[in-house]
Scaffold this active site. Structure first.
Site, mmCIF file in Angstrom:
data_model
loop_
_atom_site.group_PDB
_atom_site.id
_atom_site.type_symbol
_atom_site.label_atom_id
_atom_site.label_comp_id
_atom_site.label_asym_id
_atom_site.label_seq_id
_atom_site.Cartn_x
_atom_site.Cartn_y
_atom_site.Cartn_z
ATOM 1 N N TYR A 184 33.276 70.112 -1.643
ATOM 2 C CA TYR A 184 32.917 69.391 -2.858
ATOM 3 C C TYR A 184 31.395 69.381 -2.941
ATOM 4 O O TYR A 184 30.725 68.596 -2.271
ATOM 5 C CB TYR A 184 33.485 67.969 -2.848
ATOM 6 C CG TYR A 184 33.065 67.132 -4.039
ATOM 7 C CD1 TYR A 184 33.114 67.656 -5.324
ATOM 8 C CD2 TYR A 184 32.621 65.819 -3.881
ATOM 9 C CE1 TYR A 184 32.730 66.894 -6.423
ATOM 10 C CE2 TYR A 184 32.246 65.050 -4.960
ATOM 11 C CZ TYR A 184 32.300 65.591 -6.229
ATOM 12 O OH TYR A 184 31.915 64.831 -7.318
ATOM 13 N N ASP A 199 35.694 72.171 -5.650
ATOM 14 C CA ASP A 199 34.863 71.897 -6.813
ATOM 15 C C ASP A 199 33.434 72.207 -6.394
ATOM 16 O O ASP A 199 32.778 71.408 -5.728
ATOM 17 C CB ASP A 199 35.024 70.436 -7.227
ATOM 18 C CG ASP A 199 34.097 70.047 -8.367
ATOM 19 O OD1 ASP A 199 33.402 70.933 -8.909
ATOM 20 O OD2 ASP A 199 34.059 68.843 -8.719
ATOM 21 N N HIS A 257 39.224 67.648 -14.196
ATOM 22 C CA HIS A 257 39.455 68.976 -13.631
ATOM 23 C C HIS A 257 40.949 69.267 -13.616
ATOM 24 O O HIS A 257 41.776 68.344 -13.616
ATOM 25 C CB HIS A 257 38.948 69.051 -12.188
ATOM 26 C CG HIS A 257 37.482 68.869 -12.026
ATOM 27 N ND1 HIS A 257 36.619 69.908 -11.737
ATOM 28 C CD2 HIS A 257 36.705 67.750 -12.092
ATOM 29 C CE1 HIS A 257 35.395 69.447 -11.621
ATOM 30 N NE2 HIS A 257 35.416 68.139 -11.837
#
Length: 266
Positions: free
Chosen positions: A109, A153, A257
């Protein structure tokens, strides 16, 4: 083997949506980001009941956090750096028990970077660039490692058609040239291959994120591809398909998302 990634934007709030995700994608392994949950409060029992008996989580209260949910046995690897010396729960590494030998799986992340694309004016942007630089340098010390998958992500939309408007977003954090160049160096140093674009030409629009600010996200369709799956070059020939679960953006209490998945042949 199906490997999926999803920025769930609070696992305690949205874990019930994992049932719909599983029905749509049936992943063998699901990597989560932005779990926003200390490890002691992670909903392990509920997720195990969904059919994921192997769970690794690294989380903190209110921010960040990553987790790997797996139907196949895995071993968590603890030697990853403390990125930018912040202890902010942005990376998990595990060895998956896979046909043909273990797969080294990285769940990342990357910091979002704030709103101003200037290192001096915006400490959050400096943190993002420093994080990617550290990840690049660390990857270079490990390459060329075989049978690796990196997901997460990554908060960068690298290609012209990974955003709704290349020209309008060139000075918007996530698509600035400095970020795109940084991601390209990370991919090059790690000898990574973009597993999703393997199936979708760079000339086609492709998104995995739509802002909460849009009144009608689907009609506006102002998306960005911030969620990625990369594979080491030796796994390129094993890639069978990809799926971006666009309809998940329309679920009740949706994350901004949507899940992204690739399938690898045995």
């Amino acid at each position: 083997m199906r490997i999926a990634t999803w920025n769930i934007n609070s696992v305690r709030l949205r874990w019930p949506l994992l049932k719909a995700l599983d029905a749509a994608l049936a992943p063998d392994v699901l990597c989560l980001q932005e779990t926003k949950c200390p490890d002691e409060f992670f909903p392990r029992a509920e997720i195990e009941a969904l059919g994921f008996p192997h769970i690794a989580a690294k989380g903190m209260k209110g921010y960040n956090g990553v987790a790997i949910l797996s139907r196949v046995p895995m071993q968590v690897i603890e030697d990853a750096p403390d990125w930018c010396a912040r202890g902010d729960c942005r990376h998990l590494v595990a060895l998956l028990d896979a046909p043909g030998g273990p797969i080294e799986l990285h769940d990342f992340y990357v910091p979002a970077g704030g709103d101003i694309p200037d290192r001096e004016a915006n400490p959050k942007f400096a943190h993002k660039l420093d994080f990617v630089a550290e990840a690049t340098a660390w990857t270079a010390t490990r390459a060329p490692t075989r049978r690796r998958v990196l997901v997460g992500d990554l908060n960068i939309a690298p290609l012209e058609h990974d955003v709704w408007s290349h020209k309008q977003l060139l000075d918007v954090v996530s698509h600035t040239p400095i970020e795109v160049d940084a991601m390209a160096r990370w991919m090059e140093q790690g000898q990574w291959h973009d597993a999703v674009r393997h199936f979708v030409p760079a000339s086609e629009k492709l998104y995995s994120w739509w802002s909460y600010r849009a009144r009608d996200w689907a009609a506006a369709d102002r998306g960005r591809r911030l969620d990625h799956i990369w594979v080491s070059d030796d796994l390129r020939g094993k890639l069978q398909r990809q799926h971006i679960l666009r309809e998940a953006r329309g679920w009740e209490k949706a994350s901004d998302h949507v899940p992204v998945m690739v399938e690898l042949a045995k």
